[in-house]
Design a protein around this motif. Structure first.
Motif, short mmCIF file in Angstrom:
data_model
loop_
_atom_site.label_atom_id
_atom_site.label_comp_id
_atom_site.label_asym_id
_atom_site.label_seq_id
_atom_site.Cartn_x
_atom_site.Cartn_y
_atom_site.Cartn_z
N UNK A 50 48.52 41.18 29.91
CA UNK A 50 47.57 41.80 30.85
C UNK A 50 46.88 40.77 31.74
N UNK A 51 46.53 39.61 31.17
CA UNK A 51 45.86 38.60 31.99
C UNK A 51 46.76 38.14 33.12
N UNK A 53 49.38 39.61 34.36
CA UNK A 53 49.70 40.66 35.32
C UNK A 53 48.50 41.08 36.15
N UNK A 54 47.30 40.87 35.63
CA UNK A 54 46.12 41.15 36.45
C UNK A 54 46.15 40.23 37.67
N UNK B 119 38.89 40.73 27.24
CA UNK B 119 40.21 41.25 27.60
C UNK B 119 40.17 42.70 28.03
N UNK B 122 39.13 42.72 31.60
CA UNK B 122 39.99 41.94 32.46
C UNK B 122 41.37 42.56 32.65
N UNK B 123 41.97 43.00 31.55
CA UNK B 123 43.37 43.37 31.62
C UNK B 123 43.59 44.86 31.76
N UNK B 124 42.56 45.57 32.22
CA UNK B 124 42.61 47.01 32.12
C UNK B 124 43.70 47.62 33.00
N UNK B 125 43.94 47.02 34.17
CA UNK B 125 44.94 47.59 35.08
C UNK B 125 46.37 47.47 34.53
N UNK B 126 46.80 46.25 34.17
CA UNK B 126 48.16 46.16 33.61
C UNK B 126 48.34 46.92 32.31
N UNK B 127 47.29 46.95 31.48
CA UNK B 127 47.40 47.70 30.23
C UNK B 127 47.63 49.17 30.51
#
Lengths: 316, 276
Positions: A50-51, A53-54, B119, B122-127
């Motif tokens: 996720x990091x 890809x963000x 996390x 931060x990573x909410x969109x790709x998740x």
């Protein structure tokens, strides 16, 4: 592996037959990695991916039709010129200060009180922790009702002092105050317990020596307790910084589960802004870029607060 | 001499802290047990009424809120995450604390770093996009999986194992020919049980309270309890008795855990704070 096949009895390893010995070497070499591997597989899937890809998303422009286009740092440039984004940053930082400063002071004094000898100590400690174990949303709902304009308890009490009914949700500073109250209610007791733990590591003879020298209790608190608490203070402040700058549940619930943060966005935080851009406007790239700027904000906030705590602990 | 007994001001301050801590919860109970016209009365009522049972039944039967499903879902999510995180963390913690292997320090540093990065935000969109492509949005899997990653748990269990299990004990078991997993099972596990309890309670409470990610990835017809409250709140914004009965229901499991394990929670927090 082989837990079921191994004999229960004690058996020195150097008497093992060659096959066993090989297996035991494998066990010593490979098993440590096997044991940590579940964590690192999860880390790759739900941390690293996720990091990374963000960052990737933040360089693209997404629109509702689903087309994507490379924009480089375009999203970041747009964010820095976006009034709504700066509004969210202002709100987040404003609520953070309104909440954190009184919270840490109260927690410090509460911890000092908890550090005395009295009966039912565990019961008292548990009661100040009670807010922490209640659900955020439930409590935000209760506070929203307490802060209601027409029949809320807070306005009713204020009316005794001749204060006109405040529309807590409609105006900026009142809404910040209401949200800061929710945050403080939840975290003051927790931070007090953490401070208390720190206080209990301070050797008691320091206080006794100071008392012999004629230092009053108040002086002991400022001259001994506070400087000795510096490591705990750093932990608490960093924790509050991360929590405060990613604030989401309280302000969202304060507006009925809506991430707009009030009619004018007067209490929309950066985390709410990210969710709104990503999952209401479906502008994934923009949301991802905002998430990175939020991270940057946290780093800066953590650094500034860290330096601040080091200063106050050092000069006293 | 130093006086460790509290002054009158200290006592008053503690009493006030207890009252303030308990009041919103008491208030929840007052409104949840009243009628709606009581809830908006000025001055407001200060004592519980007799409608608690009736209001709770109304919440549970409310078709739009799916409250019972929300409670069940939260229970499933929190339990699965808690059990998994405790197992994963105990294994990894043991490896970091008692075994030697190449790259250990680098890997431990990575664990510490994940603790510092929020996390979730931060990573909410790709998740979310990942869950969409797997077809998991709206399912409990989408809520459970990202939370199995818990750096705090690994760190805590490594610390705890280091302190509770002396290296000599591990080495002695090794000389006796015990394989690593057997050492874990027979030597480490019995010793680190208190640490596992603290981690388990923490994780359960965190998961029960989680809000942002379920709000994004779940739908109101298959909610966790926090999302069910949010739906109630959005749809029946002035029906306070109904909403408050829901919030009261949602915190009962937490209060039960807290009353049962209060000593461990307070102790765990204080120990963790000093070591961190």
């Amino acid at each position: 592996m082989s837990i079921d096949t191994l004999p229960r009895a004690v058996r020195p390893s150097r008497h093992l037959p060659p096959g066993r010995r090989w297996r035991s070497r494998l066990d010593v070499k490979v098993m440590p990695y096997t044991l940590v591997s579940p964590y690192f597989i999860l880390f790759a899937a739900f941390g690293l991916f996720p990091l990374a890809f963000t960052l990737y998303y933040s360089l693209y422009d997404y629109d509702l039709a689903g087309t994507t286009e490379w924009t480089g740092l375009g999203n970041y440039a747009k964010l820095l010129a976006d009034e709504d984004f700066w509004n969210a940053v202002t709100n987040t930082v404003g609520i953070f200060f309104l909440a954190t400063i009184p919270q840490l002071l109260l927690a410090l004094f509460l911890a000092n009180a908890l550090n005395k000898r009295f009966r039912l100590r565990l019961a008292v400690r548990m009661s100040v922790l009670l807010p922490l174990v209640t659900s955020v949303v439930a409590v935000a709902v209760v506070f929203t009702q307490l802060f209601a304009r027409d029949w809320g308890l807070v306005n009713w009490i204020l009316s005794w002092f001749g204060v006109d009914a405040i529309n807590w949700r409609a105006e900026r500073i009142p809404s910040w105050l209401a949200i800061a109250t929710m945050v403080d209610w939840r975290w003051t007791g927790y931070n007090a317990i953490i401070f208390l733990a720190g206080m209990q590591t301070i050797p008691r003879d320091l206080y006794e020596a100071a008392a012999i020298d004629g230092a009053t209790r108040r002086r002991q608190f400022w001259q001994i307790t506070l400087p000795m608490l510096r490591p705990t203070m750093i932990f608490v402040v960093l924790n509050s910084t991360i929590g405060g700058l990613t604030l989401f549940s309280e302000p969202t619930t304060f507006y009925g589960g809506n991430v707009d943060g009030g009619s004018q966005g007067q209490f929309q935080t950066v985390a709410m802004f990210v969710v709104k851009q990503g999952f209401r406007e479906f502008d994934y790239g923009y949301a991802a870029a905002a998430a990175w700027l939020l991270f940057l904000l946290i780093l800066v906030g953590a650094f500034v607060n860290f330096m601040f705590v080091r200063r106050i602990g050092g000069t006293k | 001499m130093t006086n460790w007994s509290p002054t009158r001001i200290t006592r008053a301050m503690l009493a006030l802290a207890i009252v303030l801590s308990a009041f919103p919860l008491y208030w929840m109970l007052v409104i949840a047990s009243r009628t709606n016209s009581d809830a908006v009365a000025v001055p407001p009522p200060f004592l519980p009424g007799g409608n608690l049972g009736q209001n709770i039944v109304a919440v549970l039967n409310n078709e739009d809120a799916h409250f019972l499903l929300g409670l069940t879902n939260s229970f499933i999510v929190a339990s699965v995450v808690t059990v998994s995180v405790v197992i994963i963390s105990t294994l990894a913690g043991f490896s970091f604390a008692s075994l030697s292997f190449k790259g250990k320090n680098v890997l431990l540093l990575l664990v510490l770093l994940t603790m510092a990065v929020p996390l979730q935000q931060m990573g909410v969109v790709p998740l979310y996009r990942l869950m969409v492509s797997l077809g998991w949005t709206g399912t409990l899997k989408a809520v459970i999986l990202p939370y199995l990653l818990n750096g705090f748990g690994v760190f805590l269990m490594a610390q705890y194992t280091r302190q509770a299990v002396p290296m000599e004990l591990v080495e002695a078991a090794r000389v006796d020919g015990a394989a690593t997993l057997r050492i874990w099972w027979n030597v480490v596990l019995p010793a680190v049980r208190p640490g596992m309890a603290v981690l388990g309670i923490n994780t359960f409470m965190l998961m029960w309270n989680d809000f942002m990610w379920p709000l994004i990835v779940l739908t109101p017809d298959n909610p966790t309890v926090q999302i069910a409250i949010t739906s109630l709140n959005a749809r029946f914004s002035t029906n306070y008795t109904l909403i408050f009965a829901g919030t009261a229901l949602s915190i009962i499991p937490l209060i039960a855990v807290f009353v049962a394990f209060g000593r461990q929670i307070v102790g765990g927090l204080m120990e963790g704070a000093v070591k961190a």
